[in-house]
Design an enzyme around this catalytic site. Sequence first.
Site, PDB file in Angstrom:
ATOM      1  N   GLU A 124      64.442   3.296  72.880  1.00 59.69           N
ATOM      2  CA  GLU A 124      64.217   3.800  74.239  1.00 59.69           C
ATOM      3  C   GLU A 124      63.013   4.741  74.336  1.00 59.69           C
ATOM      4  O   GLU A 124      62.928   5.535  75.267  1.00 59.69           O
ATOM      5  CB  GLU A 124      65.470   4.521  74.733  1.00 59.69           C
ATOM      6  CG  GLU A 124      66.659   3.592  74.870  1.00 59.69           C
ATOM      7  CD  GLU A 124      67.743   4.226  75.712  1.00 59.69           C
ATOM      8  OE1 GLU A 124      67.827   3.882  76.895  1.00 59.69           O
ATOM      9  OE2 GLU A 124      68.470   5.083  75.181  1.00 59.69           O
ATOM     10  N   HIS A 174      65.794  12.898  76.693  1.00 58.53           N
ATOM     11  CA  HIS A 174      66.715  11.843  77.129  1.00 58.53           C
ATOM     12  C   HIS A 174      68.029  12.057  76.402  1.00 58.53           C
ATOM     13  O   HIS A 174      68.051  12.129  75.170  1.00 58.53           O
ATOM     14  CB  HIS A 174      66.180  10.452  76.817  1.00 58.53           C
ATOM     15  CG  HIS A 174      67.237   9.393  76.942  1.00 58.53           C
ATOM     16  ND1 HIS A 174      67.955   9.213  78.111  1.00 58.53           N
ATOM     17  CD2 HIS A 174      67.743   8.497  76.064  1.00 58.53           C
ATOM     18  CE1 HIS A 174      68.844   8.249  77.926  1.00 58.53           C
ATOM     19  NE2 HIS A 174      68.742   7.799  76.685  1.00 58.53           N
ATOM     20  N   HIS A 178      72.658  11.585  76.564  1.00 61.60           N
ATOM     21  CA  HIS A 178      73.877  10.990  77.134  1.00 61.60           C
ATOM     22  C   HIS A 178      74.883  12.113  77.378  1.00 61.60           C
ATOM     23  O   HIS A 178      76.090  11.915  77.273  1.00 61.60           O
ATOM     24  CB  HIS A 178      74.444   9.936  76.178  1.00 61.60           C
ATOM     25  CG  HIS A 178      73.440   8.933  75.698  1.00 61.60           C
ATOM     26  ND1 HIS A 178      73.498   8.323  74.467  1.00 61.60           N
ATOM     27  CD2 HIS A 178      72.323   8.451  76.303  1.00 61.60           C
ATOM     28  CE1 HIS A 178      72.467   7.487  74.343  1.00 61.60           C
ATOM     29  NE2 HIS A 178      71.738   7.560  75.433  1.00 61.60           N
ATOM     30  N   HIS A 204      74.861   5.517  81.707  1.00 62.63           N
ATOM     31  CA  HIS A 204      74.084   5.700  80.476  1.00 62.63           C
ATOM     32  C   HIS A 204      73.823   7.178  80.151  1.00 62.63           C
ATOM     33  O   HIS A 204      74.310   7.678  79.159  1.00 62.63           O
ATOM     34  CB  HIS A 204      72.774   4.922  80.643  1.00 62.63           C
ATOM     35  CG  HIS A 204      71.845   5.002  79.478  1.00 62.63           C
ATOM     36  ND1 HIS A 204      70.744   4.197  79.353  1.00 62.63           N
ATOM     37  CD2 HIS A 204      71.823   5.803  78.389  1.00 62.63           C
ATOM     38  CE1 HIS A 204      70.104   4.486  78.237  1.00 62.63           C
ATOM     39  NE2 HIS A 204      70.740   5.457  77.638  1.00 62.63           N
TER      40      HIS A 204
HETATM   41 ZN   LIG Z   1      69.978   6.351  75.924  1.00 62.36          ZN
END
Ligand SMILES: [Zn+2]
Length: 241
Positions: free
Chosen positions: A80, A99, A101, A169
């Site tokens: 990603e 980024h 979760h 996500h």
């Molecule tokens: Zn991710």
Amino acid sequence: MAIPVDPALIEDLVVANRVLVNEGVLDAFGHVSARHPKNPQRYLLGRNLAPALVTAGDIVEYDLDSNPIEPPANFTHFHERFIHGEIYRARPDVQAVVHSHSPNVIPFGVTEHPLRPLYHMSSFLAPGVPVFEIRESAGMTNMLVSNNALGKSLAKTLGPSNVALMRGHGNVIVAKTIPMAVFRAVYTEVNARLQLQTASLGGPINFLADEEGEKAMQVLENIHVRAWDIWKRSVLAQMKS
Ligand SMILES: [Zn+2]
């Protein structure tokens, strides 16, 4: 060719990974990057490794298409990483991207309840928290932003905001510095937890007004370094022990 970077910046990037693990934002997954200080068309990100394991030797330089520059042959790369490349391309003001979760944030990406600032520490949410719907870009996927086209769509959803949620996500957080990106990532998770708790009390929620958010954000510009300082100290102590 890779361009040498001040070791202090690399140290901050390593520390950022570990702070975000300590604060419950990252677990075995997620990543944090910094724009290259000498070439805005590049960024720095750890190789494909759990954040708690990242060291200075694991930081790789990427171009904005997210191709690695001179990576060691045994390195693999985050699927990603395109999140980072496309946000840096779309947002010249952004110098750091997280980024994650982050678990308490997930409910706000899958319901009609927007994530909004409950208190001054999360006032950076006041400009709005858009939700990225990957189905609109690519139909049924494995949910990962694993190419440049999806990264571009996500960056478009983020727009000028500081935070965007990714339905089913996680989320992305941007800032002008690594310490501020880490601060925002931590307090996005805290605000989400508080908002869930507050909702359980029932009745309307009195969120920060836009003007209050704007004013409180200016205070955070000054005070977030106190949090970074203490988080960094404890991580460096952990790394020595
Ligand atoms: Zn991710």
